[in-house]
Each structure stands twice: as structure tokens, then as C-alpha cells.
Scaffold this motif. Structure first.
Motif, mmCIF file in Angstrom:
data_model
loop_
_atom_site.group_PDB
_atom_site.id
_atom_site.type_symbol
_atom_site.label_atom_id
_atom_site.label_comp_id
_atom_site.label_asym_id
_atom_site.label_seq_id
_atom_site.Cartn_x
_atom_site.Cartn_y
_atom_site.Cartn_z
ATOM 1 N N UNK A 1 -13.149 0.131 31.897
ATOM 2 C CA UNK A 1 -13.778 1.200 31.109
ATOM 3 C C UNK A 1 -12.815 1.891 30.160
ATOM 4 N N UNK A 2 -11.520 1.851 30.465
ATOM 5 C CA UNK A 2 -10.548 2.465 29.569
ATOM 6 C C UNK A 2 -10.467 1.778 28.219
ATOM 7 N N UNK A 3 -10.912 0.506 28.170
ATOM 8 C CA UNK A 3 -10.924 -0.234 26.901
ATOM 9 C C UNK A 3 -12.307 -0.222 26.262
ATOM 10 N N UNK A 4 -13.206 0.573 26.805
ATOM 11 C CA UNK A 4 -14.586 0.558 26.342
ATOM 12 C C UNK A 4 -14.747 0.823 24.862
ATOM 13 N N UNK A 5 -14.074 1.860 24.356
ATOM 14 C CA UNK A 5 -14.241 2.198 22.940
ATOM 15 C C UNK A 5 -13.667 1.105 22.045
ATOM 16 N N UNK A 6 -12.546 0.525 22.452
ATOM 17 C CA UNK A 6 -11.945 -0.569 21.687
ATOM 18 C C UNK A 6 -12.866 -1.786 21.650
ATOM 19 N N UNK A 7 -13.385 -2.174 22.795
ATOM 20 C CA UNK A 7 -14.252 -3.351 22.859
ATOM 21 C C UNK A 7 -15.553 -3.100 22.105
ATOM 22 N N UNK A 8 -16.106 -1.918 22.249
ATOM 23 C CA UNK A 8 -17.343 -1.605 21.534
ATOM 24 C C UNK A 8 -17.108 -1.665 20.025
ATOM 25 N N UNK B 1 -14.860 -3.207 18.355
ATOM 26 C CA UNK B 1 -14.443 -4.513 17.859
ATOM 27 C C UNK B 1 -15.540 -5.562 17.966
ATOM 28 N N UNK B 2 -16.383 -5.462 18.992
ATOM 29 C CA UNK B 2 -17.389 -6.503 19.228
ATOM 30 C C UNK B 2 -18.813 -5.962 19.138
ATOM 31 N N UNK B 3 -19.165 -5.059 20.033
ATOM 32 C CA UNK B 3 -20.570 -4.716 20.224
ATOM 33 C C UNK B 3 -21.169 -3.889 19.095
ATOM 34 N N UNK B 4 -20.335 -3.267 18.286
ATOM 35 C CA UNK B 4 -20.864 -2.492 17.163
ATOM 36 C C UNK B 4 -21.206 -3.369 15.962
ATOM 37 N N UNK B 5 -20.943 -4.671 16.060
ATOM 38 C CA UNK B 5 -21.169 -5.580 14.930
ATOM 39 C C UNK B 5 -22.343 -6.508 15.209
ATOM 40 N N UNK B 6 -22.978 -6.941 14.146
ATOM 41 C CA UNK B 6 -24.143 -7.810 14.256
ATOM 42 C C UNK B 6 -23.787 -9.288 14.288
ATOM 43 N N UNK B 7 -22.633 -9.637 13.745
ATOM 44 C CA UNK B 7 -22.256 -11.049 13.652
ATOM 45 C C UNK B 7 -20.788 -11.238 14.041
ATOM 46 N N UNK B 8 -20.463 -12.469 14.389
ATOM 47 C CA UNK B 8 -19.076 -12.799 14.677
ATOM 48 C C UNK B 8 -18.206 -12.590 13.451
ATOM 49 N N UNK B 9 -18.733 -12.927 12.277
ATOM 50 C CA UNK B 9 -17.965 -12.758 11.052
ATOM 51 C C UNK B 9 -17.542 -11.306 10.857
ATOM 52 N N UNK B 10 -18.457 -10.378 11.109
ATOM 53 C CA UNK B 10 -18.121 -8.954 10.983
ATOM 54 C C UNK B 10 -17.043 -8.569 11.994
ATOM 55 N N UNK B 11 -17.171 -9.063 13.209
ATOM 56 C CA UNK B 11 -16.192 -8.733 14.245
ATOM 57 C C UNK B 11 -14.811 -9.272 13.893
ATOM 58 N N UNK B 12 -14.758 -10.498 13.365
ATOM 59 C CA UNK B 12 -13.474 -11.076 12.971
ATOM 60 C C UNK B 12 -12.833 -10.249 11.863
#
Length: 279
Positions: free
Chosen positions: A35-42, A44-55
Motif C-alpha cells: 500500500x505504500x506504493x499505491x499512489x505511485x502504481x496508480x 503510473x498504471x491505473x490512471x491511464x487508459x492504454x499501455x502507450x499512455x502508461x509507457x
């Protein structure tokens, strides 16, 4: 129920993205475990709609510096993707290569978030596209940043196929006119360089499914054949035939490659009869 039109069926098919969905599932699980990495993971990954956006987001954050704001880098990357959407397919092939070949990688999310080999080769892909568009100063700028951040120095003009893995990546150096085929694997400290001060076409040309061991140097405008292996610490100064293993200083043929896909098996031993591509 009304049947979907052909165009609706096509759009539905295009939305299926197994690797991106797997990464999102992995992100959800990682947030629960760490959970300490939650904001980072969100972010970087979950706030984006596509892999391209995340990359784009992940690379821009890693390349952030005082000279150019990361938001400008994100916009630049997005423009590159708009001009060449096929890069998204290549990103997936590179992620799949790491997941398939690196025994230390258990999830697709790991190279996306943490592995500098994937970050370095993806940064180069953006730099190469800018180079081809004539935006050479920005291409050199990305090369410089990549060298500083990832300890990997790839000239923006160098050409790479898809399904590339840089394992550890530190000290990987590639010259201007080098060409690499599809599905190649490189260990740390590899150089694809020139052999002197000559100009023009002066760097190696690699085929498909080539494996190059740690610290190997491939020098000059020579050819490395498909499905070949170059042993760690070797210095290659002449052409390497297809489906062979070379070793030594200077490198010499020591036997067959041992299997059809040495870059996938990652077997770096000199026993040419134990390479199992069915694992």
C-alpha cells in the motif's frame, strides 16, 4: 437483440489488449500487497487508459530533469505515437520478451515500472523516430538523458527490431549504423561498435534471434547471422554464420547454436547440445 455491425465488431476486437489488462490486474494486486506504493502504481498504471499512455508517463518521469519538463516529454512522446501507432505493438513485444526470457521477471508490470533495460530501449525507440523525422537535436537530447539515467548509450540512428531484451543493460553501447533484427537478447556490457575512425556504414548488422553474452564486443561493419550466440567476453571482428556459437578474442566458431531460438532460451554455456527452446 440487434446484431452488431462489422465496424462495431472491429472496434470490439481492437479493445481487447491482454497484456495491458494483465498489467492492470498486477497493479491492483501490487497496491494491496504494497500500500505504500499505491499512489505511485496508480499514477503510473491505473490512471491511464492504454499501455502507450502508461509507457509515456513512466519514461517521462524517469527522464525528468532541470532542462526539459517531463510534461513536455510526455507530449513529445504522444506526438511520436500519433505518427507511428505501431510502436505500441513493439512495446508489447519488448515487454513479452522480458517476461519470457528473464527468470527474475514474474510479471509484465516489473519491466514497465522498474527495469531500466526496457526503459532504455523504449527511450531509444522514441529517439529513433524523432531522428527519422529530422528532429535530431531532441533525438540527441533523449540519447544523452538515456545514457545519464540508464547507463545505456544508443545512437538515435541505430535500428532495432521488435522483441528486444536488454538484461541488466548497464554499459550497453550501440553505434550509429548498427542494425538489430527481431527477438534479440543482450546482456550487460555489450558493444555494437566501430573498429576505427572510418565514416559511413561502420557498425554491426545482427539477424534475428541473436544472443550476445555479457561484455562481448562486436566491432565493425560485419554480419551476425540469424539464431547465433556470442559468448560472454568475446570480441567479434568478422562475420558470424547463421546458427552458430562463437567465443574468444578474437571470436571463433566453437560449434552450432544448439537450438533454433538462442535469444529466447538465454543459454550462454558453450555446450552446444543442451539448448532447449521448448521450456
Amino acid at each position: 437483440m440487434a446484431q452488431m455491425s462489422a465496424s462495431q465488431e472491429q472496434r470490439k476486437v481492437e479493445t481487447v489488449d491482454p497484456i495491458w489488462q494483465t498489467i492492470r490486474d498486477e497493479a491492483e494486486n501490487a497496491m494491496q500487497v504494497e500500500p505504500g506504493l499505491g499512489s505511485f502504481i496508480y499514477a503510473t498504471v491505473l490512471s491511464h487508459d492504454t499501455l502507450e499512455e502508461a509507457v509515456c508517463h513512466r519514461l517521462a518521469r524517469r527522464l525528468d530533469n532541470a532542462d526539459v519538463d517531463n510534461h513536455l516529454i510526455i507530449r513529445l512522446f504522444q506526438k511520436v505515437l500519433d505518427r507511428n501507432p505501431d510502436l505500441g505493438t513493439i512495446f508489447r513485444a519488448d515487454l513479452g520478451a522480458v517476461r519470457d526470457r528473464d527468470p527474475a521477471c514474474n510479471r509484465y508490470i516489473e519491466p514497465l515500472l522498474y527495469f531500466k533495460g526496457f526503459h532504455a530501449v523504449t527511450t531509444h525507440r522514441f529517439a529513433h523516430e524523432l531522428w527519422m523525422q529530422g528532429k535530431r537535436d531532441f533525438a540527441f537530447f533523449l540519447q544523452s538523458l538515456g545514457s545519464q539515467v540508464f547507463a545505456v548509450d544508443i545512437h538515435p540512428a541505430a535500428r532495432f527490431g521488435k522483441g528486444i531484451m536488454l538484461d541488466h543493460a548497464t554499459g550497453f553501447v550501440v553505434g550509429e549504423t548498427a542494425v538489430t533484427g527481431d527477438n534479440c537478447s543482450f546482456l550487460h556490457g555489450v558493444t555494437l561498435g566501430g573498429s576505427g575512425k572510418e565514416t559511413g556504414d561502420r557498425h554491426p548488422k545482427l539477424g534475428n534471434n541473436v544472443l550476445i553474452g555479457a561484455g562481448a564486443k562486436v566491432l565493425g561493419n560485419l554480419k551476425v547471422g540469424n539464431c547465433s550466440r556470442i559468448a560472454a567476453g568475446s570480441v567479434v571482428l568478422s562475420d558470424v554464420p547463421n546458427n552458430t556459437t562463437v567465443a574468444g578474442v578474437p571470436a571463433k566458431v566453437v560449434g552450432p547454436a544448439g537450438c533454433s531460438e538462442p535469444a529466447r532460451t538465454m543459454d550462454q554455456g558453450l555446450d552446444t547440445n543442451q539448448c532447449d527452446c521448448d521450456d
